[in-house]
Every structure is written in C-alpha cells, then in structure tokens.
Design a protein around this motif. Structure first.
Motif, PDB file in Angstrom:
ATOM      1  N   ARG A 144       0.835  -1.199   0.000  1.00 23.11           N
ATOM      2  CA  ARG A 144       0.000   0.000   0.000  1.00 23.11           C
ATOM      3  C   ARG A 144       0.872   1.254   0.000  1.00 23.11           C
ATOM      4  O   ARG A 144       0.532   2.257  -0.630  1.00 23.11           O
ATOM      5  N   ALA A 145       1.979   1.184   0.720  1.00 20.05           N
ATOM      6  CA  ALA A 145       2.906   2.315   0.713  1.00 20.05           C
ATOM      7  C   ALA A 145       3.431   2.562  -0.698  1.00 20.05           C
ATOM      8  O   ALA A 145       3.559   3.710  -1.137  1.00 20.05           O
ATOM      9  N   GLY A 146       3.730   1.486  -1.417  1.00 17.40           N
ATOM     10  CA  GLY A 146       4.228   1.623  -2.778  1.00 17.40           C
ATOM     11  C   GLY A 146       3.196   2.215  -3.715  1.00 17.40           C
ATOM     12  O   GLY A 146       3.517   3.089  -4.530  1.00 17.40           O
ATOM     13  N   VAL A 147       1.959   1.774  -3.595  1.00 23.73           N
ATOM     14  CA  VAL A 147       0.896   2.280  -4.466  1.00 23.73           C
ATOM     15  C   VAL A 147       0.665   3.773  -4.238  1.00 23.73           C
ATOM     16  O   VAL A 147       0.541   4.559  -5.178  1.00 23.73           O
ATOM     17  N   GLY A 148       0.618   4.184  -2.979  1.00 20.56           N
ATOM     18  CA  GLY A 148       0.362   5.584  -2.657  1.00 20.56           C
ATOM     19  C   GLY A 148       1.597   6.452  -2.689  1.00 20.56           C
ATOM     20  O   GLY A 148       1.508   7.655  -2.459  1.00 20.56           O
ATOM     21  N   LYS A 149       2.759   5.830  -2.954  1.00 21.92           N
ATOM     22  CA  LYS A 149       4.049   6.537  -2.962  1.00 21.92           C
ATOM     23  C   LYS A 149       4.284   7.270  -1.641  1.00 21.92           C
ATOM     24  O   LYS A 149       4.506   8.476  -1.585  1.00 21.92           O
ATOM     25  N   HIS A 150       4.229   6.470  -0.584  1.00 20.91           N
ATOM     26  CA  HIS A 150       4.511   6.940   0.760  1.00 20.91           C
ATOM     27  C   HIS A 150       5.653   6.108   1.347  1.00 20.91           C
ATOM     28  O   HIS A 150       6.066   5.089   0.775  1.00 20.91           O
ATOM     29  N   LEU A 151       6.118   6.535   2.522  1.00 24.14           N
ATOM     30  CA  LEU A 151       7.153   5.781   3.212  1.00 24.14           C
ATOM     31  C   LEU A 151       6.541   4.739   4.136  1.00 24.14           C
ATOM     32  O   LEU A 151       5.468   4.927   4.712  1.00 24.14           O
ATOM     33  N   HIS A 152       7.280   3.637   4.283  1.00 28.27           N
ATOM     34  CA  HIS A 152       6.953   2.594   5.256  1.00 28.27           C
ATOM     35  C   HIS A 152       7.998   2.654   6.357  1.00 28.27           C
ATOM     36  O   HIS A 152       9.091   3.192   6.177  1.00 28.27           O
ATOM     37  N   LEU A 153       7.681   2.104   7.507  1.00 29.22           N
ATOM     38  CA  LEU A 153       8.608   2.101   8.632  1.00 29.22           C
ATOM     39  C   LEU A 153       9.968   1.528   8.252  1.00 29.22           C
ATOM     40  O   LEU A 153      11.010   1.992   8.743  1.00 29.22           O
ATOM     41  N   ASP A 154       9.987   0.532   7.381  1.00 31.90           N
ATOM     42  CA  ASP A 154      11.267  -0.043   6.944  1.00 31.90           C
ATOM     43  C   ASP A 154      12.159   1.032   6.314  1.00 31.90           C
ATOM     44  O   ASP A 154      13.376   1.028   6.509  1.00 31.90           O
ATOM     45  N   ASN A 155      11.551   1.949   5.561  1.00 33.29           N
ATOM     46  CA  ASN A 155      12.318   3.052   4.962  1.00 33.29           C
ATOM     47  C   ASN A 155      12.861   3.986   6.035  1.00 33.29           C
ATOM     48  O   ASN A 155      13.992   4.468   5.938  1.00 33.29           O
ATOM     49  N   VAL A 156      12.069   4.228   7.053  1.00 33.63           N
ATOM     50  CA  VAL A 156      12.494   5.119   8.140  1.00 33.63           C
ATOM     51  C   VAL A 156      13.692   4.524   8.869  1.00 33.63           C
ATOM     52  O   VAL A 156      14.647   5.237   9.215  1.00 33.63           O
ATOM     53  N   ILE A 157      13.663   3.222   9.096  1.00 29.65           N
ATOM     54  CA  ILE A 157      14.797   2.572   9.758  1.00 29.65           C
ATOM     55  C   ILE A 157      16.058   2.726   8.922  1.00 29.65           C
ATOM     56  O   ILE A 157      17.137   3.041   9.447  1.00 29.65           O
ATOM     57  N   GLU A 158      15.942   2.542   7.611  1.00 26.62           N
ATOM     58  CA  GLU A 158      17.094   2.731   6.732  1.00 26.62           C
ATOM     59  C   GLU A 158      17.572   4.175   6.767  1.00 26.62           C
ATOM     60  O   GLU A 158      18.784   4.447   6.757  1.00 26.62           O
ATOM     61  N   LEU A 159      16.629   5.112   6.830  1.00 24.86           N
ATOM     62  CA  LEU A 159      16.991   6.523   6.889  1.00 24.86           C
ATOM     63  C   LEU A 159      17.735   6.843   8.185  1.00 24.86           C
ATOM     64  O   LEU A 159      18.733   7.578   8.176  1.00 24.86           O
ATOM     65  N   LEU A 160      17.281   6.306   9.294  1.00 29.93           N
ATOM     66  CA  LEU A 160      17.940   6.537  10.576  1.00 29.93           C
ATOM     67  C   LEU A 160      19.381   6.042  10.564  1.00 29.93           C
ATOM     68  O   LEU A 160      20.263   6.626  11.201  1.00 29.93           O
ATOM     69  N   GLU A 161      19.624   4.977   9.833  1.00 26.26           N
ATOM     70  CA  GLU A 161      20.973   4.419   9.763  1.00 26.26           C
ATOM     71  C   GLU A 161      21.917   5.322   8.984  1.00 26.26           C
ATOM     72  O   GLU A 161      23.132   5.282   9.187  1.00 26.26           O
ATOM     73  N   LYS A 162      21.349   6.178   8.110  1.00 24.95           N
ATOM     74  CA  LYS A 162      22.187   7.034   7.270  1.00 24.95           C
ATOM     75  C   LYS A 162      22.245   8.480   7.746  1.00 24.95           C
ATOM     76  O   LYS A 162      23.258   9.157   7.558  1.00 24.95           O
ATOM     77  N   ALA A 163      21.165   8.945   8.338  1.00 24.46           N
ATOM     78  CA  ALA A 163      21.056  10.363   8.677  1.00 24.46           C
ATOM     79  C   ALA A 163      21.974  10.732   9.838  1.00 24.46           C
ATOM     80  O   ALA A 163      22.128   9.972  10.794  1.00 24.46           O
ATOM     81  N   LYS A 164      22.549  11.917   9.731  1.00 23.04           N
ATOM     82  CA  LYS A 164      23.407  12.446  10.803  1.00 23.04           C
ATOM     83  C   LYS A 164      22.653  13.490  11.632  1.00 23.04           C
ATOM     84  O   LYS A 164      23.261  14.216  12.417  1.00 23.04           O
ATOM     85  N   SER A 165      21.360  13.547  11.485  1.00 21.13           N
ATOM     86  CA  SER A 165      20.532  14.538  12.160  1.00 21.13           C
ATOM     87  C   SER A 165      20.541  14.345  13.670  1.00 21.13           C
ATOM     88  O   SER A 165      20.628  13.214  14.166  1.00 21.13           O
ATOM     89  N   ASP A 166      20.410  15.472  14.387  1.00 22.22           N
ATOM     90  CA  ASP A 166      20.263  15.408  15.843  1.00 22.22           C
ATOM     91  C   ASP A 166      18.890  14.873  16.223  1.00 22.22           C
ATOM     92  O   ASP A 166      18.725  14.255  17.279  1.00 22.22           O
ATOM     93  N   ALA A 167      17.898  15.144  15.384  1.00 20.03           N
ATOM     94  CA  ALA A 167      16.533  14.703  15.666  1.00 20.03           C
ATOM     95  C   ALA A 167      15.834  14.343  14.361  1.00 20.03           C
ATOM     96  O   ALA A 167      16.004  15.024  13.350  1.00 20.03           O
ATOM     97  N   VAL A 168      15.053  13.266  14.406  1.00 20.32           N
ATOM     98  CA  VAL A 168      14.212  12.866  13.275  1.00 20.32           C
ATOM     99  C   VAL A 168      12.767  12.852  13.782  1.00 20.32           C
ATOM    100  O   VAL A 168      12.448  12.172  14.768  1.00 20.32           O
TER     101      VAL A 168
END
Length: 301
Positions: A225-249
């Motif tokens: 459903r995330a793919g159809v609506g072109k939205h993010l899924h939690l799995d994407n957020v986890i991958e983003l957290l692994e890459k981001a150098k942000s102080d807060a997400v």
C-alpha cells in the motif's frame, strides 16, 4: 436519550528541539501543517490552524487537499488580521493552480485578497530570513512534489588563510582576492509526502540538524500500500535513521488506522536502540508533553 458531544478537533502536536519549536497537526488523509515559528515558516497548510497564520512563508510540498486546503484561508486571515500578504512557495508545476484558486475566491467573495506565490524548480531556493534560504528538491509522490531544506549561509575565512596577519588579509582583499568562503548549513529538512528514492541520499537531507519526514505505513502487510500511494513505510524510516546524521528525526503523517499507542509500541520494538532517543512522533502528544515538562523543570534548576 441524550446525544453525544461532537468529536473534538485533534490537538496541535508540539516539540521543542532547541532552538526550534515544531508544532502542528499531521494526520494522513486529514491535514498536514507543520510550523517552525523561529524560521517564520510553515510546511504545508492543512486547514490553516490559527497558529500557522503567523508565518510569513508557507512551503507547500504538493497539491493534495489535506496539505493545501487552507491556502486561501491562510492568505485571507493574514490580510484580515493585518499581518501582510502571505507567501506560498510551491512546486513550479502547481503555481498557476494557486493563482486559479485565488481567482475563484474573487468570484465567490467579490473582493481581492492580496497574496504572493513563488514556484520553485528542483534545486531552486528563496531567501526567507537574513542569510536563511529555503531550497526545494524533487521528491516522488503521486503528483508534482517538492521536499524542502532550510539552509543557513555563513561567510567564513578560507581555511588556508587562517592564522595570517590581519594586514596581509586586508591587502589580499584590496587586490580583489576572495578571502572568505560560504558555508551552507542545513538546519531543517521537511520531505513532505514521498516514496523512498535517491532524494534520501542528498547531503542536505542527511545532514539537516532536524529531519522531518513522513511515516504513513507501519504494518508489515502494508508495504504494498505504501508503494501504491508513494509513501514511506517504517522499513524506509529505519534505513533513513541508519544514514542520517541529524540530531533529531521527527515523524509526521501517521494514520488514524494505527492508534498512537500502537505506533509507540511498534517503534519501540522495531527501531534500533541507538536511534530511539533522537526519534520523535509529532502527534504523540502525551509523550511530547511529558518531555516538554521535563525541559521546563531542567531550565528552572
């Protein structure tokens, strides 16, 4: 039989992540409006809650109604309350549509409301405060869309000239030699509604001190459903957290299909421990209020 009271509007979500307040409402399909008062900026405009009117700039990510329905009211109320004409920054592809909307309101109200609109293409920017710029970048959604990064530009002495006598630096400057360099510091990034893509590899996204991104789907069986609506899924957020150098997400655009208690439970179970302290959910009002009360107490000590 006495009828029930009407349903209450959702409370504004609120976070204080120094030096910024992040406040607004972001519920998938209903409305999204996320304001940072210190930057004089609101991302998307939802149904234009009163607090959002105080921002001179509105960065509209795309034209879906839950993000854009409040445009005319934002303009109108700012004018009515003597705040001056508001400025909506938007994807260039929908700039004319905003003019059309405001033209339709002239027909309805028999009066003209002052307004400003700036259409941005990919990588274009506009100055919103002194040395503070709003840069747009293409995202991938079901309609034309932009994410935005707020960038501070600081002038600094070139690193190879550090330590030279002041008179030598002045002499170089008088000769027309550039002795400074401009640093581009990403302060805040707001992705808007988007699917996973190369834009999450951008340096200004990954290095933003505060990264605000959607997380519409959390359940394992909702990946398609995330793919159809072109939205993010939690799995994407986890991958983003692994890459981001942000102080807060900060996660926004959660859905009513998943109760906030279940959102918290899922995040606690799925998010690696090393990232949990920098992950926030805008609409987790109870947790955010407790955190803010603790901040107040610590400030008083």
């Amino acid at each position: 039989m006495i009828p029930r009271e009407p349903a209450r509007n959702p409370n504004l979500g609120f976070l204080y992540i120094p030096p910024y307040r992040i406040q607004g409402i972001s519920i998938a399909g209903e409305q999204s409006v996320v304001q940072i008062p210190e930057l004089d900026l609101v991302f998307d405009i939802g149904l234009a809650p009163r607090t959002a009117l105080t921002s001179n700039f509105c960065a509209l990510t795309h034209g879906h109604m839950d993000h854009a329905a409040g445009i005319a009211y934002y303009y109108s109320q700012r004018y009515f309350q003597g705040m001056g004409a508001g400025t909506v920054v938007c994807p260039k592809a929908i700039e004319q549509a905003i003019h059309n909307v405001m033209g339709a309101w002239v027909d309805l109200e028999a009066q003209k409301t002052p307004y400003k609109v700036i259409g941005l293409a990919h990588e274009e920017e506009v100055e919103i405060k002194n040395n503070i710029f709003l840069k747009g970048f293409e995202t991938q959604h079901t309609v034309p869309s932009l994410g935005y990064t707020v960038i501070e530009k600081r002038s600094k002495l070139r690193s190879d000239l550090v330590g030279l006598p002041q008179e030598q630096l002045l002499a170089m400057k008088e000769k027309g030699e550039e002795i400074t360099q401009t640093l581009h510091i990403p302060l805040v990034c707001y992705t808007g509604d988007t699917m996973w893509g190369d834009h999450f590899d951008r340096e200004d996204v990954l290095n933003a001190k505060i990264l605000i991104t959607e997380c519409t789907f959390l359940e394992d069986d909702h990946k398609s459903r995330a793919g159809v609506g072109k939205h993010l899924h939690l799995d994407n957020v986890i991958e983003l957290l692994e890459k981001a150098k942000s102080d807060a997400v900060v996660l926004v655009h959660t859905s009513r299909r998943t109760h906030i208690a279940q959102v918290k439970k899922t995040l606690n179970e799925r998010i690696p421990r090393e990232y949990q302290d920098k992950l926030f959910v805008l609409m987790d009002n109870r947790t955010n209020k407790q955190r803010y009360q603790k901040q107040l107490e610590e400030a008083e000590d």
